[in-house]
Motif scaffolding. Sequence first.
Motif, PDB file in Angstrom:
ATOM      1  N   LEU A  20      61.476 113.208  27.861  1.00 48.68           N
ATOM      2  CA  LEU A  20      61.089 112.469  29.165  1.00 48.68           C
ATOM      3  C   LEU A  20      59.565 112.356  29.351  1.00 48.68           C
ATOM      4  O   LEU A  20      59.012 111.469  29.904  1.00 48.68           O
ATOM      5  N   PRO A  21      58.626 113.394  29.144  1.00 46.34           N
ATOM      6  CA  PRO A  21      57.183 113.412  29.342  1.00 46.34           C
ATOM      7  C   PRO A  21      56.636 112.072  28.772  1.00 46.34           C
ATOM      8  O   PRO A  21      55.974 111.455  29.517  1.00 46.34           O
ATOM      9  N   SER A  22      56.968 111.785  27.471  1.00 46.39           N
ATOM     10  CA  SER A  22      56.151 110.661  26.644  1.00 46.39           C
ATOM     11  C   SER A  22      56.949 109.401  27.253  1.00 46.39           C
ATOM     12  O   SER A  22      56.079 108.540  27.505  1.00 46.39           O
ATOM     13  N   PHE A  23      58.138 109.486  27.480  1.00 44.08           N
ATOM     14  CA  PHE A  23      58.820 108.229  27.953  1.00 44.08           C
ATOM     15  C   PHE A  23      58.182 107.798  29.599  1.00 44.08           C
ATOM     16  O   PHE A  23      57.935 106.668  29.653  1.00 44.08           O
ATOM     17  N   LEU A  24      58.089 108.858  30.294  1.00 41.23           N
ATOM     18  CA  LEU A  24      57.506 108.417  31.666  1.00 41.23           C
ATOM     19  C   LEU A  24      56.405 108.069  31.701  1.00 41.23           C
ATOM     20  O   LEU A  24      55.774 107.211  32.417  1.00 41.23           O
ATOM     21  N   VAL A  89      63.913  97.161  42.169  1.00 36.95           N
ATOM     22  CA  VAL A  89      64.687  98.346  41.675  1.00 36.95           C
ATOM     23  C   VAL A  89      64.917  98.112  39.975  1.00 36.95           C
ATOM     24  O   VAL A  89      65.865  97.312  39.813  1.00 36.95           O
ATOM     25  N   VAL A  90      64.460  98.960  39.331  1.00 41.63           N
ATOM     26  CA  VAL A  90      64.766  98.828  37.700  1.00 41.63           C
ATOM     27  C   VAL A  90      65.310 100.418  37.403  1.00 41.63           C
ATOM     28  O   VAL A  90      65.127 101.286  37.921  1.00 41.63           O
ATOM     29  N   HIS A  91      66.631  99.894  36.875  1.00 45.30           N
ATOM     30  CA  HIS A  91      67.212 101.243  36.166  1.00 45.30           C
ATOM     31  C   HIS A  91      67.001 101.370  34.673  1.00 45.30           C
ATOM     32  O   HIS A  91      67.164 100.268  33.975  1.00 45.30           O
ATOM     33  N   VAL A  92      66.999 102.582  34.209  1.00 49.84           N
ATOM     34  CA  VAL A  92      66.940 102.782  32.627  1.00 49.84           C
ATOM     35  C   VAL A  92      67.477 104.225  32.401  1.00 49.84           C
ATOM     36  O   VAL A  92      67.056 105.078  33.390  1.00 49.84           O
ATOM     37  N   ASP A  93      68.088 104.375  31.418  1.00 48.11           N
ATOM     38  CA  ASP A  93      68.522 105.637  31.149  1.00 48.11           C
ATOM     39  C   ASP A  93      67.359 106.635  30.579  1.00 48.11           C
ATOM     40  O   ASP A  93      66.199 106.166  30.171  1.00 48.11           O
ATOM     41  N   GLY A  94      67.389 108.059  30.723  1.00 49.34           N
ATOM     42  CA  GLY A  94      66.488 108.748  30.525  1.00 49.34           C
ATOM     43  C   GLY A  94      66.323 109.222  28.930  1.00 49.34           C
ATOM     44  O   GLY A  94      65.347 109.902  28.821  1.00 49.34           O
ATOM     45  N   ASP A  95      67.229 108.452  27.944  1.00 54.41           N
ATOM     46  CA  ASP A  95      66.916 109.000  26.710  1.00 54.41           C
ATOM     47  C   ASP A  95      66.040 108.153  25.990  1.00 54.41           C
ATOM     48  O   ASP A  95      65.678 108.307  24.606  1.00 54.41           O
ATOM     49  N   GLY A  96      65.125 107.287  26.759  1.00 56.41           N
ATOM     50  CA  GLY A  96      64.186 106.634  25.994  1.00 56.41           C
ATOM     51  C   GLY A  96      64.346 105.679  24.908  1.00 56.41           C
ATOM     52  O   GLY A  96      63.793 105.567  24.098  1.00 56.41           O
ATOM     53  N   GLN A  97      65.490 104.894  25.175  1.00 53.01           N
ATOM     54  CA  GLN A  97      65.824 103.906  23.978  1.00 53.01           C
ATOM     55  C   GLN A  97      65.148 102.472  24.351  1.00 53.01           C
ATOM     56  O   GLN A  97      65.675 101.609  23.673  1.00 53.01           O
ATOM     57  N   PHE A  98      64.157 102.573  25.191  1.00 56.54           N
ATOM     58  CA  PHE A  98      63.526 101.338  25.302  1.00 56.54           C
ATOM     59  C   PHE A  98      61.872 101.537  25.284  1.00 56.54           C
ATOM     60  O   PHE A  98      61.661 102.510  25.613  1.00 56.54           O
ATOM     61  N   ARG A 205      64.622 109.074  22.006  1.00 53.04           N
ATOM     62  CA  ARG A 205      63.428 110.047  21.361  1.00 53.04           C
ATOM     63  C   ARG A 205      63.521 111.088  21.116  1.00 53.04           C
ATOM     64  O   ARG A 205      62.625 111.561  20.236  1.00 53.04           O
ATOM     65  N   ALA A 206      64.439 112.034  21.637  1.00 54.64           N
ATOM     66  CA  ALA A 206      64.312 113.321  21.440  1.00 54.64           C
ATOM     67  C   ALA A 206      65.095 113.709  20.140  1.00 54.64           C
ATOM     68  O   ALA A 206      66.203 112.676  19.779  1.00 54.64           O
ATOM     69  N   LEU A 207      64.910 114.674  19.239  1.00 55.88           N
ATOM     70  CA  LEU A 207      65.393 114.893  18.031  1.00 55.88           C
ATOM     71  C   LEU A 207      66.863 115.729  18.434  1.00 55.88           C
ATOM     72  O   LEU A 207      67.757 115.643  17.634  1.00 55.88           O
ATOM     73  N   ALA A 208      66.967 116.564  19.484  1.00 61.54           N
ATOM     74  CA  ALA A 208      68.197 117.234  19.745  1.00 61.54           C
ATOM     75  C   ALA A 208      69.308 116.210  20.332  1.00 61.54           C
ATOM     76  O   ALA A 208      68.974 115.193  20.933  1.00 61.54           O
ATOM     77  N   ALA A 209      70.469 116.674  20.024  1.00 62.27           N
ATOM     78  CA  ALA A 209      71.774 115.798  20.393  1.00 62.27           C
ATOM     79  C   ALA A 209      72.307 116.005  21.823  1.00 62.27           C
ATOM     80  O   ALA A 209      73.038 115.366  22.005  1.00 62.27           O
ATOM     81  N   GLN A 210      71.962 117.115  22.406  1.00 63.97           N
ATOM     82  CA  GLN A 210      72.527 117.454  23.671  1.00 63.97           C
ATOM     83  C   GLN A 210      72.369 116.662  24.749  1.00 63.97           C
ATOM     84  O   GLN A 210      73.129 116.658  25.603  1.00 63.97           O
ATOM     85  N   GLY A 211      71.447 115.496  24.764  1.00 66.54           N
ATOM     86  CA  GLY A 211      71.257 114.739  25.684  1.00 66.54           C
ATOM     87  C   GLY A 211      72.095 113.490  25.690  1.00 66.54           C
ATOM     88  O   GLY A 211      72.348 112.855  26.645  1.00 66.54           O
ATOM     89  N   THR A 212      72.597 113.444  24.550  1.00 66.55           N
ATOM     90  CA  THR A 212      73.454 112.242  24.447  1.00 66.55           C
ATOM     91  C   THR A 212      75.066 112.431  25.214  1.00 66.55           C
ATOM     92  O   THR A 212      75.454 113.485  25.082  1.00 66.55           O
TER      93      THR A 212
END
Length: 263
Positions: A20-24, A89-98, A205-212
Motif C-alpha cells: 500500500l505505501p508505494s501504491f498510494l 469516484v474511481v475504484h481500484v483494488d489495494g493489491d497494486g496491479q495497476f 506489488r507485494a511479495l507475500a501471498a496473504q493479500g490475494t
Amino acid sequence: MRERDRVVVVIPAYNEAEALPSFLAEIRASFDAVDIPVSIVVLDDASTDQTAAAADGLAEVVRAPRNRGHGPTALAAYAEGLREGSPIVVHVDGDGQFYGDDIARVALALDDVDADVVHGVRRGRTDPWFRRGLSGLVRLAVLVLCGRSVPDVNTPLRAYRPDTLRVLVDGVPADALVPHVHFSIAEARSGLRMRYVAVESIPRRALAAQGTMWGEGRSRQVLPPRRLIRFAARALLELWRVDIVTVGRGARTRAAGTAPARG
C-alpha cells in the motif's frame, strides 16, 4: 477535466501493508502530475497485518469491524466515495496491479469522452489461466444476457459519476460476491454511455501471498484451488438470482401493471 472536479479514489484492501505505501504514493503523484486534486479512501477489511497503519497519513482509512470479503468491502468503499461528494469516484483494488498513471487516465476519460462510466480494460494479465478463463465465460454470459459485449466484465478499475454510481450500488445486495459483474450487466442493460480505456495489468506489488483472494501470490498454479471453485459456484448462483430471476420478476410486474384491463 474541469478545474473544479476533484476525484476520490476508493480502495478495498485486505492484508496489503507491504504494497500500500508505494501504491498510494504513486496514485497521488500521478494525479498531481495532471493537476487534479485527489482524495484517497482505503477500506481495510479487518486485515490481520498492519494495513491500516501502512495507509495512515497517505489516505483516509476506514476499518471494517469484521472481515466481509472483497465484494461487500468494494461496495462499502463505493459508499464512502459517495459520501466524499466528489464529482468522480474511481475504484481500484489495494493489491497494486495497476500503474498510477493508468488510474489517472481512467478518471480523465470520464470527462474527456462524456461518459457515464469508464472501465479500465486490463491488458497483459498475469493471472492464472483459470481466472482468465472464468472472466471469459462471464463475458460471454453478459453478451447473451444483454446483447452487448463488455470487454473486461469484472475489472476492478472503474470511474463513475455519483448519480450513476448510486443507482448501481442500490441495485445489488450489500453482501454481493461479485458487485462489478452486476454493475457491468446493469450498465449494459440500461444503455449507459460506457467507455473503455486500455490499461496495463501488472503482478501484485507485494511479495507475500496473504493479500490475494485465492492465496495464489506469484506462484503459477496449474489447477484452480477448491476455494475458487466454490466461490465461482456461489457467484453463478448469485448472478442467476440477482440478474435473471429478480430482474425478470420486475419486468413481469411492470408489464402486468401497464397491461390494459380486460373486460
